[in-house]
Design a protein around this motif. Structure first.
Motif, PDB file in Angstrom:
ATOM      1  N   GLN A 147      25.220   0.049 -13.373  1.00 14.76           N
ATOM      2  CA  GLN A 147      26.571  -0.109 -13.768  1.00 14.76           C
ATOM      3  C   GLN A 147      26.831   0.121 -15.225  1.00 14.76           C
ATOM      4  O   GLN A 147      26.582  -0.535 -16.130  1.00 14.76           O
ATOM      5  N   ILE A 191      32.621   4.052 -11.837  1.00 13.68           N
ATOM      6  CA  ILE A 191      31.555   2.999 -12.181  1.00 13.68           C
ATOM      7  C   ILE A 191      31.693   1.915 -11.133  1.00 13.68           C
ATOM      8  O   ILE A 191      32.796   1.426 -10.825  1.00 13.68           O
ATOM      9  N   ARG A 192      30.387   1.477 -10.629  1.00 16.85           N
ATOM     10  CA  ARG A 192      30.426   0.215  -9.630  1.00 16.85           C
ATOM     11  C   ARG A 192      29.396  -0.606  -9.934  1.00 16.85           C
ATOM     12  O   ARG A 192      28.468   0.193 -10.551  1.00 16.85           O
ATOM     13  N   PRO A 193      29.248  -1.762  -9.421  1.00 14.47           N
ATOM     14  CA  PRO A 193      28.408  -2.553  -9.575  1.00 14.47           C
ATOM     15  C   PRO A 193      26.973  -1.952  -9.134  1.00 14.47           C
ATOM     16  O   PRO A 193      26.764  -1.538  -7.665  1.00 14.47           O
ATOM     17  N   THR A 196      26.484   4.418 -10.679  1.00 12.82           N
ATOM     18  CA  THR A 196      27.591   5.272 -11.283  1.00 12.82           C
ATOM     19  C   THR A 196      27.329   6.625 -10.836  1.00 12.82           C
ATOM     20  O   THR A 196      26.213   7.178 -10.771  1.00 12.82           O
TER      21      THR A 196
END
Length: 227
Positions: A147, A191-193, A196
């Motif tokens: 992330q 962007i994610r946990p 990316t």
């Protein structure tokens, strides 16, 4: 008085002719970037029709210069070398680029084909992702397993030649213009946990010779360098 004979005007003219194609391409680029001339005229007509044809004419002229130079290599040989270098280089570049453009390279590339990042500020230009492709068509289109921060995404886009059009906490968009004719490409970094993703889309429908793939790989590499 000197007994040296001047170089025949025909050799001078034929040598000058071998530079016509590159000069025309530069003029076409300038006309597109600064004169508002359409790509249909500057790129399709002047570059890929007229200049490409002139390249083959120049190659024939270079061969003629080489033949004429055989009569006096000491004084005329340099003109033959210049003519052959210019004409051969021009034809070689056109042939190489034509080969690249003939390859089935995707113009919509993403590190996540199943759920491609969507544009926000540029949504009107790219409403869907029906033709999006990733690896293996573009080996560099690999998601970043981390992330990233929005500031890092901004830096990755700018370093890849994409001035930022929109920046939010979990999404950054940028626009790139090609160095020659200014072909535009749009990019979005999502962007994610733990992950990316990147997506790059060419606006122009012409084949791009893999530029979208290369730009995607460059953004990914810039993100990886910041992990």
């Amino acid at each position: 008085m000197s007994s040296r004979k001047p170089v025949p005007p025909l050799i001078l003219w034929l040598t000058a002719l071998t530079a016509a194609a590159p000069v025309l391409v530069v003029a076409a680029v300038a006309a597109t970037r600064f004169g508002g001339v359409s790509l249909a005229v500057a790129y399709d007509l002047l570059t890929w029709t007229v200049a490409r044809g002139l390249g083959w004419v120049a190659l024939a002229a270079a061969v003629a210069v080489g033949v004429l130079a055989l009569r006096d290599l000491r004084r005329r040989g340099v003109f033959a070398l210049i003519a052959l270098a210019l004409a051969g280089g021009t034809v070689g570049v056109f042939q190489f680029q034509a080969y690249r453009l003939a390859q089935p390279n995707p113009r919509d590339v993403s590190t996540n084909v199943g759920e491609a990042p969507r544009f926000n500020a540029l949504a009107d230009l790219h409403p869907g992702a029906a033709d999006v492709q990733g690896a293996p068509a573009c080996p560099g289109a690999q998601a970043v397993p981390s992330q990233m921060l929005a500031q890092q995404a901004v830096s990755a886009l700018v370093d890849a030649g994409f001035p930022v059009a929109r920046a939010a906490t979990f999404e950054v968009e940028g626009v790139h213009e090609g160095a020659w004719f200014g072909f535009p490409y749009d990019a979005v970094v999502r962007i994610r946990p733990g992950r990316t993703d990147v997506r790059v889309v060419a606006r122009d429908p012409r084949p791009d010779g893999g530029a979208a793939c290369r730009l995607t790989a460059k953004i990914v590499a810039n993100l990886e360098a910041q992990r």
